[in-house]
Design a protein around this motif. Structure first.
Motif, PDB file in Angstrom:
ATOM      1  N   GLY A 138      45.263  47.967  34.456  1.00  0.00           N
ATOM      2  CA  GLY A 138      45.310  49.230  34.946  1.00  0.00           C
ATOM      3  C   GLY A 138      44.445  50.354  34.267  1.00  0.00           C
ATOM      4  O   GLY A 138      43.393  49.903  33.557  1.00  0.00           O
ATOM      5  N   ASN A 139      44.584  51.310  34.548  1.00  0.00           N
ATOM      6  CA  ASN A 139      43.710  52.771  34.110  1.00  0.00           C
ATOM      7  C   ASN A 139      43.587  52.661  32.652  1.00  0.00           C
ATOM      8  O   ASN A 139      42.299  52.605  31.956  1.00  0.00           O
ATOM      9  CB  ASN A 139      44.440  54.009  34.236  1.00  0.00           C
ATOM     10  N   MET A 140      44.449  52.444  31.610  1.00  0.00           N
ATOM     11  CA  MET A 140      44.624  52.414  30.325  1.00  0.00           C
ATOM     12  C   MET A 140      43.780  51.240  29.698  1.00  0.00           C
ATOM     13  O   MET A 140      42.943  51.355  28.927  1.00  0.00           O
ATOM     14  CB  MET A 140      45.710  52.745  29.737  1.00  0.00           C
ATOM     15  N   ASP A 192      46.026  40.242  35.707  1.00  0.00           N
ATOM     16  CA  ASP A 192      46.640  41.057  36.553  1.00  0.00           C
ATOM     17  C   ASP A 192      46.961  40.428  37.778  1.00  0.00           C
ATOM     18  O   ASP A 192      46.164  39.727  38.149  1.00  0.00           O
ATOM     19  CB  ASP A 192      45.736  42.328  36.720  1.00  0.00           C
ATOM     20  N   GLN A 243      41.365  44.271  41.785  1.00  0.00           N
ATOM     21  CA  GLN A 243      41.272  44.888  40.329  1.00  0.00           C
ATOM     22  C   GLN A 243      40.387  43.950  39.705  1.00  0.00           C
ATOM     23  O   GLN A 243      39.426  44.539  38.734  1.00  0.00           O
ATOM     24  CB  GLN A 243      42.555  45.103  39.833  1.00  0.00           C
ATOM     25  N   ASN A 292      49.224  35.343  33.800  1.00  0.00           N
ATOM     26  CA  ASN A 292      49.229  35.921  32.390  1.00  0.00           C
ATOM     27  C   ASN A 292      49.417  34.762  31.102  1.00  0.00           C
ATOM     28  O   ASN A 292      48.759  34.939  30.131  1.00  0.00           O
ATOM     29  CB  ASN A 292      50.748  36.533  32.415  1.00  0.00           C
ATOM     30  N   VAL A 347      51.147  46.988  30.579  1.00  0.00           N
ATOM     31  CA  VAL A 347      51.875  47.207  32.058  1.00  0.00           C
ATOM     32  C   VAL A 347      52.709  48.422  31.715  1.00  0.00           C
ATOM     33  O   VAL A 347      53.080  49.015  30.687  1.00  0.00           O
ATOM     34  CB  VAL A 347      52.666  45.941  32.391  1.00  0.00           C
ATOM     35  N   LYS A 348      53.207  48.675  33.100  1.00  0.00           N
ATOM     36  CA  LYS A 348      53.958  49.975  32.821  1.00  0.00           C
ATOM     37  C   LYS A 348      55.491  49.700  31.936  1.00  0.00           C
ATOM     38  O   LYS A 348      56.057  48.621  32.105  1.00  0.00           O
ATOM     39  CB  LYS A 348      54.617  50.224  34.421  1.00  0.00           C
ATOM     40  N   ILE A 406      58.203  47.857  33.589  1.00  0.00           N
ATOM     41  CA  ILE A 406      58.384  46.286  33.956  1.00  0.00           C
ATOM     42  C   ILE A 406      57.936  45.479  32.712  1.00  0.00           C
ATOM     43  O   ILE A 406      57.834  44.224  32.854  1.00  0.00           O
ATOM     44  CB  ILE A 406      57.406  45.904  35.099  1.00  0.00           C
ATOM     45  N   ALA A 421      52.604  50.641  25.783  1.00  0.00           N
ATOM     46  CA  ALA A 421      53.518  51.208  26.610  1.00  0.00           C
ATOM     47  C   ALA A 421      54.174  52.356  26.045  1.00  0.00           C
ATOM     48  O   ALA A 421      54.467  52.389  24.745  1.00  0.00           O
ATOM     49  CB  ALA A 421      54.529  50.001  27.051  1.00  0.00           C
ATOM     50  N   ALA A 422      54.416  53.519  26.973  1.00  0.00           N
ATOM     51  CA  ALA A 422      55.038  54.876  26.312  1.00  0.00           C
ATOM     52  C   ALA A 422      56.380  54.312  26.232  1.00  0.00           C
ATOM     53  O   ALA A 422      56.999  53.563  26.908  1.00  0.00           O
ATOM     54  CB  ALA A 422      54.881  55.843  27.231  1.00  0.00           C
TER      55      ALA A 422
HETATM   56  N1  LIG Z   1      47.275  55.998  31.544  1.00  0.00           N
HETATM   57  C1  LIG Z   1      47.298  56.498  30.453  1.00  0.00           C
HETATM   58  O1  LIG Z   1      46.543  57.490  30.079  1.00  0.00           O
HETATM   59  C2  LIG Z   1      48.017  55.921  29.524  1.00  0.00           C
HETATM   60  C3  LIG Z   1      48.956  54.742  29.789  1.00  0.00           C
HETATM   61  N2  LIG Z   1      49.518  54.201  28.631  1.00  0.00           N
HETATM   62  C4  LIG Z   1      50.480  53.313  28.802  1.00  0.00           C
HETATM   63  O2  LIG Z   1      49.586  51.922  29.442  1.00  0.00           O
HETATM   64  C5  LIG Z   1      50.493  51.143  30.220  1.00  0.00           C
HETATM   65  C6  LIG Z   1      49.899  51.188  31.542  1.00  0.00           C
HETATM   66  O3  LIG Z   1      49.670  52.432  32.271  1.00  0.00           O
HETATM   67  P1  LIG Z   1      48.351  52.615  33.037  1.00  0.00           P
HETATM   68  O4  LIG Z   1      47.009  51.776  32.959  1.00  0.00           O
HETATM   69  O5  LIG Z   1      48.389  53.997  33.384  1.00  0.00           O
HETATM   70  O6  LIG Z   1      49.088  51.977  34.492  1.00  0.00           O
HETATM   71  P2  LIG Z   1      48.484  51.246  35.634  1.00  0.00           P
HETATM   72  O7  LIG Z   1      49.322  51.016  36.670  1.00  0.00           O
HETATM   73  O8  LIG Z   1      47.332  51.719  36.004  1.00  0.00           O
HETATM   74  O9  LIG Z   1      48.248  49.723  35.020  1.00  0.00           O
HETATM   75  C7  LIG Z   1      49.304  48.795  35.007  1.00  0.00           C
HETATM   76  C8  LIG Z   1      48.754  47.530  35.305  1.00  0.00           C
HETATM   77  O10 LIG Z   1      49.544  46.594  35.319  1.00  0.00           O
HETATM   78  C9  LIG Z   1      49.423  45.398  36.364  1.00  0.00           C
HETATM   79  N3  LIG Z   1      50.745  44.717  36.583  1.00  0.00           N
HETATM   80  C10 LIG Z   1      51.944  44.770  37.270  1.00  0.00           C
HETATM   81  N4  LIG Z   1      52.726  43.958  37.089  1.00  0.00           N
HETATM   82  C11 LIG Z   1      52.041  43.023  36.354  1.00  0.00           C
HETATM   83  C12 LIG Z   1      52.231  41.652  35.639  1.00  0.00           C
HETATM   84  N5  LIG Z   1      53.551  41.212  35.971  1.00  0.00           N
HETATM   85  N6  LIG Z   1      51.362  41.273  34.883  1.00  0.00           N
HETATM   86  C13 LIG Z   1      50.299  41.614  34.510  1.00  0.00           C
HETATM   87  N7  LIG Z   1      49.848  43.079  35.115  1.00  0.00           N
HETATM   88  C14 LIG Z   1      50.757  43.448  35.955  1.00  0.00           C
HETATM   89  C15 LIG Z   1      49.574  46.489  37.397  1.00  0.00           C
HETATM   90  O11 LIG Z   1      49.020  46.070  38.686  1.00  0.00           O
HETATM   91  P3  LIG Z   1      49.573  46.708  40.225  1.00  0.00           P
HETATM   92  O12 LIG Z   1      48.879  47.826  40.228  1.00  0.00           O
HETATM   93  O13 LIG Z   1      48.926  45.653  41.200  1.00  0.00           O
HETATM   94  O14 LIG Z   1      51.004  46.493  40.148  1.00  0.00           O
HETATM   95  C16 LIG Z   1      48.507  47.568  37.083  1.00  0.00           C
HETATM   96  O15 LIG Z   1      47.104  47.104  37.191  1.00  0.00           O
HETATM   97  C17 LIG Z   1      51.630  51.933  30.386  1.00  0.00           C
HETATM   98  O16 LIG Z   1      52.677  51.243  29.681  1.00  0.00           O
HETATM   99  C18 LIG Z   1      51.489  53.443  29.866  1.00  0.00           C
HETATM  100  O17 LIG Z   1      52.618  53.937  29.199  1.00  0.00           O
HETATM  101  C19 LIG Z   1      49.415  54.443  27.262  1.00  0.00           C
HETATM  102  C20 LIG Z   1      48.642  55.567  26.868  1.00  0.00           C
HETATM  103  C21 LIG Z   1      47.789  56.234  27.908  1.00  0.00           C
END
Ligand SMILES: NC(=O)C1=CN([C@@H]2O[C@H](COP(=O)(O)OP(=O)(O)OC[C@H]3O[C@@H](n4cnc5c(N)ncnc54)[C@H](OP(=O)(O)O)[C@@H]3O)[C@@H](O)[C@H]2O)C=CC1
Ligand SMILES: O=C(O)[C@@H]1CCC=N1
Length: 280
Positions: free
Chosen positions: A19-21, A42, A47, A64, A78-79, A82, A105-106
């Motif tokens: 994801g984003n981070m 992912d 993506q 994974n 991941v969030k 989950i 993760a936060a």
């Molecule tokens: N964004 C930020 O500025 C910051 C975020 N964080 C932490 O980073 C973590 C991710 O946040 P963020 O990047 O914003 O969130 P995102 O939702 O952008 O990223 C999470 C990614 O995990 C993927 N995902 C879902 N299920 C699974 C799985 N079973 N196995 C592998 N990957 C999976 C999601 O895919 P899909 O979208 O298809 O579900 C998504 O691409 C969080 O825990 C957050 O607390 C920490 C600091 C800063």
């Protein structure tokens, strides 16, 4: 960046979640030309394709466990909601291969992660922020007792490749770090958005306003970092008696801006604690 090598080979870092981070960290690491092999897992194929298209050297998969095989470092990205489900599926492999886990993760506590991963794992929790994308990140770190000095050093080097790092002995402090620098970029972006709207209402063209605001934000941060003066002193230096800044600041302080920031950061810190309590 010189990441201390766990093995003779380049350090293999697997991201679980793209994801984003995670993408901010990956791009920052690639720009740093670190001696690493990067893998990303992912469920979202689009993506992964986008990552692979831009950075063909990054190995991508929807599996994974495949991504984790033989990795020195596994970044859990991941969030929080989950994290339990995801880490429990990694536990068996983790017990065999014992990589260093870095959780971004936060909220989610090391004790919970360790339990979900089957116990006795080396874990570094960290709280980065998205400016890592341009190697201007800020990260707070906490290591559990199972993480060796070398693993702490590897974690620090990875995060230092994308910005500054600060260690905390007390894990609870990461809730405050999350409120300050983890979420922090969003507060500054909101101010930029608000200034943009205001500037356009004052009759300035959108692109001109954007340039003036971005350069002002950059200049203010650079000055605050490099001048040796505290922000209050720098603010005084801008504020002429009876002048324009004074007129603006009167509106902002009169509207309770400082109080709002205290409330906002407290809300973010509380939310981090709630996420920990709901996922422990
Ligand atoms: N964004 C930020 O500025 C910051 C975020 N964080 C932490 O980073 C973590 C991710 O946040 P963020 O990047 O914003 O969130 P995102 O939702 O952008 O990223 C999470 C990614 O995990 C993927 N995902 C879902 N299920 C699974 C799985 N079973 N196995 C592998 N990957 C999976 C999601 O895919 P899909 O979208 O298809 O579900 C998504 O691409 C969080 O825990 C957050 O607390 C920490 C600091 C800063
Ligand atoms: O908003 C969030 O929960 C994550 C953690 C810090 C920044 N983004």
């Amino acid at each position: 960046m010189d990441i201390p090598q766990i093995t003779q080979k380049p350090t293999t870092i697997t991201f679980i979640g793209a994801g984003n981070m995670a993408r901010s960290l990956i791009v920052g690491l690639l720009q740093d030309k670190a001696n690493v092999v990067l893998r990303v897992a992912d469920p979202d194929l689009q993506q992964l394709d986008a990552i692979h298209k831009h950075w063909p050297d990054v190995l991508t998969t929807t599996d994974n466990l495949e991504a984790m095989q033989g990795a020195d470092v596994v970044v859990l990205a991941v969030k929080p909601q989950i994290m339990c489900a995801v880490t429990e599926t990694l536990a068996e492999a983790a017990q065999r291969s014992r990589p260093l886990f870095i959780s971004i993760a936060a909220g989610i506590r090391e004790a919970a992660l360790n339990r979900w991963l089957g116990g006795n794992q080396a874990i570094v929790r960290c709280m980065p922020n998205t400016p890592a994308l341009v190697q201007a990140g800020a990260t707070g770190l906490y290591a559990n007792p199972q993480a060796s000095e070398k693993q702490r050093s590897v974690a620090e080097s990875i995060l230092r490749a994308v910005g500054i790092t600060l260690w905390f002995d007390d894990e609870i402090k990461l809730d405050a770090v999350t409120a300050i620098s983890g979420s922090g970029p969003a507060y500054f972006f909101l101010v930029m958005e608000a200034m943009q709207t205001a500037a356009e209402q004052l009759g300035i063209r959108a692109e001109d306003a954007h340039l003036l605001i971005m350069q002002t934000a950059l200049g203010a941060a650079k000055l605050a970092l490099e001048s040796g003066d505290m922000p209050a002193e720098l603010r005084h230096k801008v504020t002429s008696k009876g002048g324009t800044t004074e007129a603006a600041l009167k509106v902002l302080t009169g509207g309770g801006l400082q109080d709002l920031f205290v409330q906002a950061l407290q809300a973010a810190e509380s939310r981090s604690r709630e996420l920990a309590a709901a996922n422990s």
